[in-house]
Design an enzyme around this catalytic site. Structure first.
Site, PDB file in Angstrom:
ATOM      1  N   HIS A  35       4.755   5.530  -6.318  1.00  0.00           N
ATOM      2  CA  HIS A  35       3.699   5.506  -5.288  1.00  0.00           C
ATOM      3  C   HIS A  35       2.870   6.791  -5.357  1.00  0.00           C
ATOM      4  CE1 HIS A  35       6.951   2.988  -3.240  1.00  0.00           C
ATOM      5  NE2 HIS A  35       5.930   2.156  -3.298  1.00  0.00           N
ATOM      6  N   GLY A 145       0.180  -0.624  -9.285  1.00  0.00           N
ATOM      7  CA  GLY A 145       1.015  -0.206 -10.411  1.00  0.00           C
ATOM      8  C   GLY A 145       1.202  -1.306 -11.441  1.00  0.00           C
ATOM      9  N   SER A 184      11.557   0.994  -4.900  1.00  0.00           N
ATOM     10  CA  SER A 184      12.213   1.240  -3.608  1.00  0.00           C
ATOM     11  C   SER A 184      13.571   0.548  -3.564  1.00  0.00           C
ATOM     12  CB  SER A 184      11.336   0.724  -2.465  1.00  0.00           C
ATOM     13  OG  SER A 184      10.050   1.287  -2.570  1.00  0.00           O
ATOM     14  N   ARG A 185      13.719  -0.551  -4.317  1.00  0.00           N
ATOM     15  CA  ARG A 185      14.984  -1.293  -4.285  1.00  0.00           C
ATOM     16  C   ARG A 185      16.099  -0.586  -5.071  1.00  0.00           C
ATOM     17  NH1 ARG A 185      11.352  -5.634  -4.457  1.00  0.00           N
ATOM     18  NH2 ARG A 185      11.599  -7.116  -2.721  1.00  0.00           N
TER      19      ARG A 185
HETATM   20  P1  AMP Z   1       5.598  -1.485  -3.212  1.00  0.00           P
HETATM   21  O1  AMP Z   1       5.757  -0.447  -2.151  1.00  0.00           O
HETATM   22  O2  AMP Z   1       6.832  -1.711  -4.021  1.00  0.00           O
HETATM   23  O3  AMP Z   1       4.950  -2.752  -2.719  1.00  0.00           O
HETATM   24  O4  AMP Z   1       4.566  -0.860  -4.267  1.00  0.00           O
HETATM   25  C1  AMP Z   1       3.300  -0.394  -3.868  1.00  0.00           C
HETATM   26  C2  AMP Z   1       2.495  -0.116  -5.109  1.00  0.00           C
HETATM   27  O5  AMP Z   1       3.162   0.867  -5.911  1.00  0.00           O
HETATM   28  C3  AMP Z   1       2.294  -1.356  -5.999  1.00  0.00           C
HETATM   29  O6  AMP Z   1       0.976  -1.341  -6.519  1.00  0.00           O
HETATM   30  C4  AMP Z   1       3.325  -1.141  -7.081  1.00  0.00           C
HETATM   31  O7  AMP Z   1       2.992  -1.767  -8.307  1.00  0.00           O
HETATM   32  C5  AMP Z   1       3.283   0.373  -7.239  1.00  0.00           C
HETATM   33  N1  AMP Z   1       4.521   0.861  -7.853  1.00  0.00           N
HETATM   34  C6  AMP Z   1       5.790   0.598  -7.454  1.00  0.00           C
HETATM   35  N2  AMP Z   1       6.673   1.179  -8.305  1.00  0.00           N
HETATM   36  C7  AMP Z   1       5.941   1.806  -9.259  1.00  0.00           C
HETATM   37  C8  AMP Z   1       6.262   2.577 -10.422  1.00  0.00           C
HETATM   38  N3  AMP Z   1       7.515   2.813 -10.773  1.00  0.00           N
HETATM   39  N4  AMP Z   1       5.244   3.070 -11.166  1.00  0.00           N
HETATM   40  C9  AMP Z   1       3.952   2.824 -10.811  1.00  0.00           C
HETATM   41  N5  AMP Z   1       3.583   2.111  -9.733  1.00  0.00           N
HETATM   42  C10 AMP Z   1       4.563   1.607  -8.965  1.00  0.00           C
END
Ligand code: AMP
Length: 258
Positions: A35, A145, A184-185
């Site tokens: 993030h 991401g 996050s998981r």
């Molecule tokens: P989430 O909180 O998991 O819904 O992710 C929010 C954003 O962060 C989304 O655009 C994801 O693709 C991006 N994201 C999550 N993990 C990663 C990572 N390891 N590298 C780059 N972007 C990420």
């Protein structure tokens, strides 16, 4: 950093800041360096950066996954303050879904494949919440991401289909030292599972063919959901116990392999 908890306050904020360019990073919280990389890119490219934290229930196909999704709002707010973003939007379910989710965005093709084939309704939930957030935050650019490659493709396609006036910026996957894509998981993995989890990226990037990858991952203890090619990417989803991991890598062209 402004903490915005209602749509009314968000509207006031976007009216005040207009016509400055807004960079927007939607998240579900439990923020990690993946993030942070999106946020850093947004800060670099826009006068204002807004981050949202909203665990979007409509994109969870398993109630158990939603219940156990990590919630770390206070920690997240500290991280965001240190990063120097301008505003964080923490909407409430009832405001976002005042229509009881009666209206939704449904993509009819790509969203039925890969992750969509295994998580019924998942991408309807993702696309609907992203459309709502875009309409509320009114960003110039939004950051996503490559870790969630199918999601990124669907969002780009939705922006094109509905002529949305914003740019989608894709950001590379950020990994732990052993190669595991940050997520996050990951915090839900037990120590032994965490050690095995590193094998997912190592195996898909090993140069083996798909059948050999399947064999190796199964041998390591993964339950594979799918391993398939989309565009120039190899996409994988696999489970360790109840924890579902996804990853993808760019496939080298024949020319690069030589
Ligand atoms: P989430 O909180 O998991 O819904 O992710 C929010 C954003 O962060 C989304 O655009 C994801 O693709 C991006 N994201 C999550 N993990 C990663 C990572 N390891 N590298 C780059 N972007 C990420």
């Amino acid at each position: 950093m402004k903490i915005i908890q209602s749509i009314e306050s968000l509207n006031e904020y976007t009216n005040q800041t207009y016509p400055q360019e807004i960079g927007f990073v939607p998240t579900m919280g439990a923020l990690h360096l993946g993030h942070v990389s999106l946020i850093a890119q947004s800060i670099k490219e826009n006068s204002i950066t807004v981050v949202s934290i909203f665990i979007n229930p409509t994109q969870f196909d398993q109630k158990n996954d939603l219940t156990h999704y990590p919630k770390e709002t206070d920690k997240d707010l500290d991280k965001l303050r240190n990063l120097g973003i301008d505003a964080v939007f923490l909407p409430k379910y009832n405001e976002i879904y005042h229509d009881n989710y009666n209206f939704r965005i449904h993509e009819n093709q790509l969203s039925n494949q890969y992750c969509g084939a295994h998580r019924k309704g998942h991408f309807d939930g993702v696309l609907t919440v992203v459309m709502k957030l875009f309409n509320l935050v009114k960003p110039t650019r939004a950051y996503f991401g490559e870790k969630d490659y199918q999601q990124l493709s669907l969002i780009k396609n939705m922006v094109a289909a509905f002529f949305l006036d914003l740019e989608i910026v894709s950001c590379p996957t950020i990994r732990e030292n052993d190669g595991l894509a940050m997520s996050s998981r990951n915090s839900r993995l037990a120590t032994e599972q965490r050690n095995i989890a590193a094998g997912l990226y190592k195996t898909i990037s090993s140069g083996l063919d798909i059948n050999e990858i399947k064999e190796r991952l199964t041998h390591l203890g993964f339950k594979i959901e799918y391993i398939e090619v989309l565009d120039n990417r190899l996409l994988v989803a696999a489970k360790l116990g109840n924890i579902r991991l996804i990853d993808n890598i760019q496939i080298k062209s024949n020319k690069e392999n030589k």
